[in-house]
Design a protein around this motif. Structure first.
Motif, PDB file in Angstrom:
ATOM      1  N   GLN A 184      20.758  -2.413 -51.071  1.00  0.00           N
ATOM      2  CA  GLN A 184      20.455  -1.164 -51.762  1.00  0.00           C
ATOM      3  C   GLN A 184      19.657  -0.252 -50.838  1.00  0.00           C
ATOM      4  N   THR A 185      19.505   0.992 -51.265  1.00  0.00           N
ATOM      5  CA  THR A 185      18.748   1.964 -50.482  1.00  0.00           C
ATOM      6  C   THR A 185      17.347   1.435 -50.153  1.00  0.00           C
ATOM      7  N   ASP A 186      16.955   1.608 -48.900  1.00  0.00           N
ATOM      8  CA  ASP A 186      15.652   1.192 -48.355  1.00  0.00           C
ATOM      9  C   ASP A 186      15.529  -0.307 -48.122  1.00  0.00           C
ATOM     10  N   ASP A 187      16.617  -1.045 -48.282  1.00  0.00           N
ATOM     11  CA  ASP A 187      16.616  -2.450 -47.853  1.00  0.00           C
ATOM     12  C   ASP A 187      16.786  -2.509 -46.342  1.00  0.00           C
ATOM     13  N   ARG A 188      16.066  -3.422 -45.709  1.00  0.00           N
ATOM     14  CA  ARG A 188      16.361  -3.741 -44.322  1.00  0.00           C
ATOM     15  C   ARG A 188      17.571  -4.670 -44.322  1.00  0.00           C
ATOM     16  N   ALA A 189      18.518  -4.411 -43.427  1.00  0.00           N
ATOM     17  CA  ALA A 189      19.743  -5.210 -43.425  1.00  0.00           C
ATOM     18  C   ALA A 189      20.228  -5.460 -42.003  1.00  0.00           C
ATOM     19  N   LEU A 190      20.913  -6.580 -41.856  1.00  0.00           N
ATOM     20  CA  LEU A 190      21.572  -6.929 -40.605  1.00  0.00           C
ATOM     21  C   LEU A 190      23.055  -6.634 -40.777  1.00  0.00           C
ATOM     22  N   VAL A 191      23.596  -5.806 -39.891  1.00  0.00           N
ATOM     23  CA  VAL A 191      24.973  -5.319 -40.034  1.00  0.00           C
ATOM     24  C   VAL A 191      25.800  -5.687 -38.809  1.00  0.00           C
ATOM     25  N   ARG A 192      27.008  -6.206 -39.067  1.00  0.00           N
ATOM     26  CA  ARG A 192      27.947  -6.506 -37.986  1.00  0.00           C
ATOM     27  C   ARG A 192      28.965  -5.375 -37.890  1.00  0.00           C
ATOM     28  N   ILE A 193      29.248  -4.936 -36.661  1.00  0.00           N
ATOM     29  CA  ILE A 193      30.237  -3.879 -36.452  1.00  0.00           C
ATOM     30  C   ILE A 193      31.638  -4.465 -36.608  1.00  0.00           C
ATOM     31  N   THR A 194      32.424  -3.850 -37.474  1.00  0.00           N
ATOM     32  CA  THR A 194      33.793  -4.317 -37.695  1.00  0.00           C
ATOM     33  C   THR A 194      34.821  -3.389 -37.052  1.00  0.00           C
ATOM     34  N   ARG A 195      34.414  -2.178 -36.728  1.00  0.00           N
ATOM     35  CA  ARG A 195      35.317  -1.234 -36.070  1.00  0.00           C
ATOM     36  C   ARG A 195      34.527  -0.345 -35.125  1.00  0.00           C
ATOM     37  N   TRP A 196      34.951  -0.337 -33.875  1.00  0.00           N
ATOM     38  CA  TRP A 196      34.280   0.469 -32.864  1.00  0.00           C
ATOM     39  C   TRP A 196      34.957   1.827 -32.751  1.00  0.00           C
ATOM     40  N   PRO A 197      34.253   2.834 -32.223  1.00  0.00           N
ATOM     41  CA  PRO A 197      34.869   4.165 -32.051  1.00  0.00           C
ATOM     42  C   PRO A 197      36.080   4.097 -31.125  1.00  0.00           C
ATOM     43  N   ASP A 198      37.078   4.906 -31.426  1.00  0.00           N
ATOM     44  CA  ASP A 198      38.244   5.032 -30.533  1.00  0.00           C
ATOM     45  C   ASP A 198      38.731   6.468 -30.596  1.00  0.00           C
ATOM     46  N   ALA A 199      39.940   6.695 -30.087  1.00  0.00           N
ATOM     47  CA  ALA A 199      40.459   8.064 -30.023  1.00  0.00           C
ATOM     48  C   ALA A 199      40.658   8.667 -31.407  1.00  0.00           C
ATOM     49  N   SER A 200      40.913   7.828 -32.413  1.00  0.00           N
ATOM     50  CA  SER A 200      41.219   8.337 -33.752  1.00  0.00           C
ATOM     51  C   SER A 200      39.985   8.585 -34.614  1.00  0.00           C
ATOM     52  N   HIS A 201      38.890   7.873 -34.334  1.00  0.00           N
ATOM     53  CA  HIS A 201      37.674   8.104 -35.124  1.00  0.00           C
ATOM     54  C   HIS A 201      36.440   7.847 -34.254  1.00  0.00           C
ATOM     55  N   LYS A 202      35.353   8.560 -34.579  1.00  0.00           N
ATOM     56  CA  LYS A 202      34.146   8.498 -33.744  1.00  0.00           C
ATOM     57  C   LYS A 202      33.047   7.612 -34.311  1.00  0.00           C
ATOM     58  N   ASN A 203      33.152   7.249 -35.571  1.00  0.00           N
ATOM     59  CA  ASN A 203      32.071   6.485 -36.204  1.00  0.00           C
ATOM     60  C   ASN A 203      32.217   4.982 -36.006  1.00  0.00           C
ATOM     61  N   LEU A 204      31.060   4.314 -36.058  1.00  0.00           N
ATOM     62  CA  LEU A 204      31.057   2.858 -36.121  1.00  0.00           C
ATOM     63  C   LEU A 204      31.164   2.457 -37.589  1.00  0.00           C
ATOM     64  N   VAL A 205      31.930   1.411 -37.868  1.00  0.00           N
ATOM     65  CA  VAL A 205      32.049   0.900 -39.229  1.00  0.00           C
ATOM     66  C   VAL A 205      31.527  -0.532 -39.229  1.00  0.00           C
ATOM     67  N   GLY A 206      30.713  -0.899 -40.248  1.00  0.00           N
ATOM     68  CA  GLY A 206      30.126  -2.222 -40.257  1.00  0.00           C
ATOM     69  C   GLY A 206      30.107  -2.861 -41.629  1.00  0.00           C
ATOM     70  N   GLU A 207      29.652  -4.097 -41.668  1.00  0.00           N
ATOM     71  CA  GLU A 207      29.481  -4.827 -42.910  1.00  0.00           C
ATOM     72  C   GLU A 207      28.119  -5.504 -42.898  1.00  0.00           C
TER      73      GLU A 207
END
Length: 777
Positions: A184-207
């Motif tokens: 939830q908002t303001d929780d500290r969390a450990l996130v794994r990146i599931t999708r790195w930036p490439d030519a089609s998108h600039k954002n990192l996506v994680g879980e």
């Protein structure tokens, strides 16, 4: 000969370039200093030398030559495509660090391929533009440094984000709602990146892979620091279960194979809150008049076998981690606090170095043996120190206790502790005489309440009781390394992890020499280790008690190289030892366990182990030590900011502890808490940053802010999220900033006065707290 010499000094620019090109191309692997180049090309006149330097600068600009340090060049054989490490900066000034350790190269954001800090990358050097710095473009990301990141969750109606503390991402880490794992908002969390930036998108996506808890909670914040560095904050259940199956029973076979020291007086001296007692000392007088001193170390390798589940976890961790309010152990609690810990009145297995020492503390003989011991007494450092002082030992003088009165010494076992202290002081005195460098540092400590909140902030110095233990641990480490590394001429030493410390960085040492000269001190530079160390010690003695002591000690420390583990022994500069290793703390350091195993193997006649594999482990342990140190520093910063957050608006005496182009770091004299005065708050003038002389110089009013200067500060802000403490200059009664900076003219006068005093003087006279457990020599 004369004509050739004359001709070499009358070359035009094109001829000089041709001559230099031929010189470097015939020796492509060599690096040459200016002097070597001048000598080789027979350049004897000043104009010819200056022309050669100008031409070499242009050749370096065009990447034909590579500059090495300030005064040397080599042929650039690296080509336009290179591999190395990407270093991302929050201010956008990203750089590429080549693998060969060359000069970092600027990488603009548009050319970064969204590489993250620490990623291994391949770059293409860009065509050089005149009057512009060298630039590179990332063309491939070879290996990601990390795939998990820690931060604070921000959950919105349709999507969530991770706000990281490093603030190094150009684009957000987006977390789909289904991947929040209950966060939830303001929780500290450990996130794994599931999708790195490439030519089609600039954002990192994680879980989200772990929710640490609400921001601001002490346990959550400490675990966040660990997770941020990729360090473990939980102990795997399978490893703990394996440790719980170890009985710790000492069998009759164990006793047969070991020397029995159970009836020899033995003690441990540790921090008052310690539970892992990994070293003990024994002492007794032998019939031949010598003192037998045993340095007994917990025999971890007897219980933890190479390659088992406990060993694999210990190897991965490589070290225990000491945050302000907790220890993250390398070994499971059952081993480090119970089975292996050398607790009083319990029989324990140990690996020991037994010394036979005369009354002058000269080692006459030693042996490294497996033992069984039984500690008679567990001392806290404070108890041992009190015992010494009650018997007339004056702390810090280096002098032993006076002879006992008619009723003997005061306190139980006092004579044994006092004898150990006397021998340790003699050993220490000899160590410094041999060139060991004197750096007694103060360490910041906090008293913490039951909720982890700092209620007191103070600093400690090592006292005689700490130095007693340190000296015998150093002695044991030295002789263990010597027993393997020192072999007869023509023979090859067997592989061992050494703890090495290289000579000071020559350029930084020269900067130190020039800087101290302004205060009237003469620091002699030398090519030999011993002479360099003696010159440093003489300087430390000379500055003791002077107002410039702290600043000179700080810069001297910065000139030192970092100690590390390696199988290639080069000795230890700081300690002035030709052979040194880590043997005395296997509960909390993996290299010590490696050393124990190798000693056992070699004592049984085993062959030398694979050096390459051992070196890989050494590098891993050195890297993990640095990561652990960074986490420890962050925990101190966090508590420092938390503590000073209760003192916003208050004023303190301080001194300048750091100078950067963006501001001044100041350390409060009373408690050693450090904060920054941003450059924007120095609004009385425009300041230039003099990096070489560690100062800021005002253009109009010529105020100088020098490293070490006393100033009066006011606590302005305490940002826990960023672990950042901001100060401002305190206002005096007239409302002006409390400027301690002096004009450059007064600086010159003061330096001349100091130099004069120094000359007149010369002609007129013919382990504390948890930190003691983690001294990293």
């Amino acid at each position: 000969m004369g004509k050739e010499k004359k001709g070499s000094n009358r070359l035009n620019k094109a001829q000089m370039a041709e001559k230099l090109t031929g010189f470097f191309q015939t020796q492509p692997e060599e690096t040459f200093s200016f002097k070597q180049i001048f000598r080789a090309l027979k350049l004897t006149t000043h104009p010819a030398k200056m022309l050669a330097i100008d031409v070499m600068e242009e050749m370096a600009w065009d990447d034909f030559l590579a500059k090495v340090g300030e005064y040397a060049y080599t042929l650039n054989t690296k080509g336009q495509v290179q591999e190395g490490v990407f270093i991302r900066k929050s201010n956008g000034k990203n750089t590429f660090q080549p693998d060969d350790g060359g000069t970092p190269i600027f990488v603009s954001e548009r050319n970064s391929m969204a590489a993250l800090n620490g990623d291994r990358v391949k770059v293409q050097l860009l065509a050089r533009r005149r009057n512009h710095i060298k630039e590179a473009m990332v063309v491939e990301i070879l290996q990601r440094k990390k795939e998990t990141f820690v931060g604070r969750l921000q959950v919105e109606s349709d999507v969530a984000f991770l706000v990281t503390q490093e603030n190094l991402f150009v684009h957000d880490i987006i977390i789909p709602k289904k991947a929040l794992n209950g966060g939830q908002t303001d929780d500290r969390a450990l996130v794994r990146i599931t999708r790195w930036p490439d030519a089609s998108h600039k954002n990192l996506v994680g879980e989200v892979i772990d929710v640490l808890g609400k921001a601001g909670d002490n346990d959550v914040e400490m675990n966040t620091i660990l997770a941020q560095y990729g360090l473990p904050y939980k102990y795997p259940k399978a490893v703990e279960e394996a440790a719980n199956k170890i009985t710790g029973e000492i069998t009759s076979k164990d006793l047969e194979e070991r020397e029995d020291f159970r009836d020899v007086w033995t003690c441990t001296i540790d921090p008052k809150d310690a539970k892992d007692f990994d070293d003990a000392l024994s002492i007794r007088k032998l019939d031949n008049g010598l003192w037998e001193v045993g340095v007994h170390i917990a025999d971890v390798s007897h219980y933890v076998k190479e390659g088992d589940i406990i060993d694999r976890e210990a190897q991965k961790r490589a070290t225990s981690i000491y945050l302000v309010d907790r220890t993250i152990p390398m070994l499971p609690e059952r081993l480090c606090n119970f089975i292996c810990s050398l607790r009083p009145d319990e029989e324990k297995l140990a690996y020991s170095v037994i010394f036979n020492i005369d009354d002058e503390a000269n080692v006459q003989d030693f042996r490294v043996v497996h033992t069984v011991i039984k500690s008679n007494r567990r001392y806290a450092y404070e108890e041992a120190q009190q015992l010494l002082e009650e018997n007339g030992v004056i702390d810090g003088t280096g002098e032993p206790a006076p002879t006992p009165g008619k009723d003997g010494y005061k306190g139980e076992f006092a004579e044994n502790i006092i004898t150990l202290d006397r021998l340790a002081k003699l050993i220490r005195k000899q160590r410094f005489k041999n060139g060991s460098v004197k750096f007694d540092s103060e360490e910041l400590h906090f008293d913490i309440d039951e909720k982890g909140k700092p209620i007191r902030c103070y600093f400690k110095r090592s006292k005689d009781a700490n130095k007693l233990i340190e000296e015998f641990m150093l002695l044991a480490n030295r002789y263990v390394a010597q027993s393997i590394g020192k072999v007869a001429k023509g023979k090859k030493a067997k592989t061992l992890p050494y703890r090495v410390h290289d000579n000071p960085d020559p350029q930084k040492f020269e900067n130190l020499r020039q800087f101290t000269a302004k205060f009237g001190y003469k620091l002699k530079s030398s090519s030999t280790k011993g002479a360099t160390a003696r010159a440093l010690n003489a300087l430390m003695d000379e500055v003791e008690g002077k107002k410039e002591q702290k600043v000179i000690q700080t810069i001297a420390l910065r000139s030192m190289m970092k100690a590390k583990y390696t199988t290639s022994n080069i000795g230890h500069f700081g300690l002035a030892f030709d052979y040194y290793t880590h043997f005395t703390s296997p509960i909390r350091r993996y290299p010590d366990t490696m050393v124990h195993r190798l000693l056992t193997r070699y004592a049984e006649g085993g062959r030398s182990v694979n050096k390459e594999h051992c070196e890989e482990l050494c590098e891993h342990c050195s890297d993990m030590e640095q990561v652990a140190q960074n986490a420890e520093r962050d925990s101190i910063k966090y508590k420092m900011v938390e503590y000073m957050g209760e003192h916003i608006g208050e004023c303190y005496d301080a001194h300048i502890s750091g100078i950067q182009s963006y501001g001044i770091y100041a350390e409060i004299d009373e408690n050693h808490c450090e904060g920054m005065i941003p450059m924007r708050d120095l609004d009385d003038d425009y300041y230039d940053f003099d990096e070489k002389n560690y100062c800021l110089v005002g253009r109009r009013r010529h105020h100088v802010y020098q490293l070490g200067d006393p100033i009066r500060i006011q606590v302005a802000k305490a940002n826990l999220e960023r672990k950042q403490l901001d100060f401002t200059l305190a206002k005096d009664e007239a409302g002006e900033g409390s400027l301690s900076g002096k004009t450059s003219a007064s600086r010159k006068s003061e330096s001349a006065s100091a130099a004069g005093k120094s000359r007149r003087s010369a002609s007129g006279s013919g382990k504390s707290g948890k930190n003691s457990k983690r001294k990293r020599r």
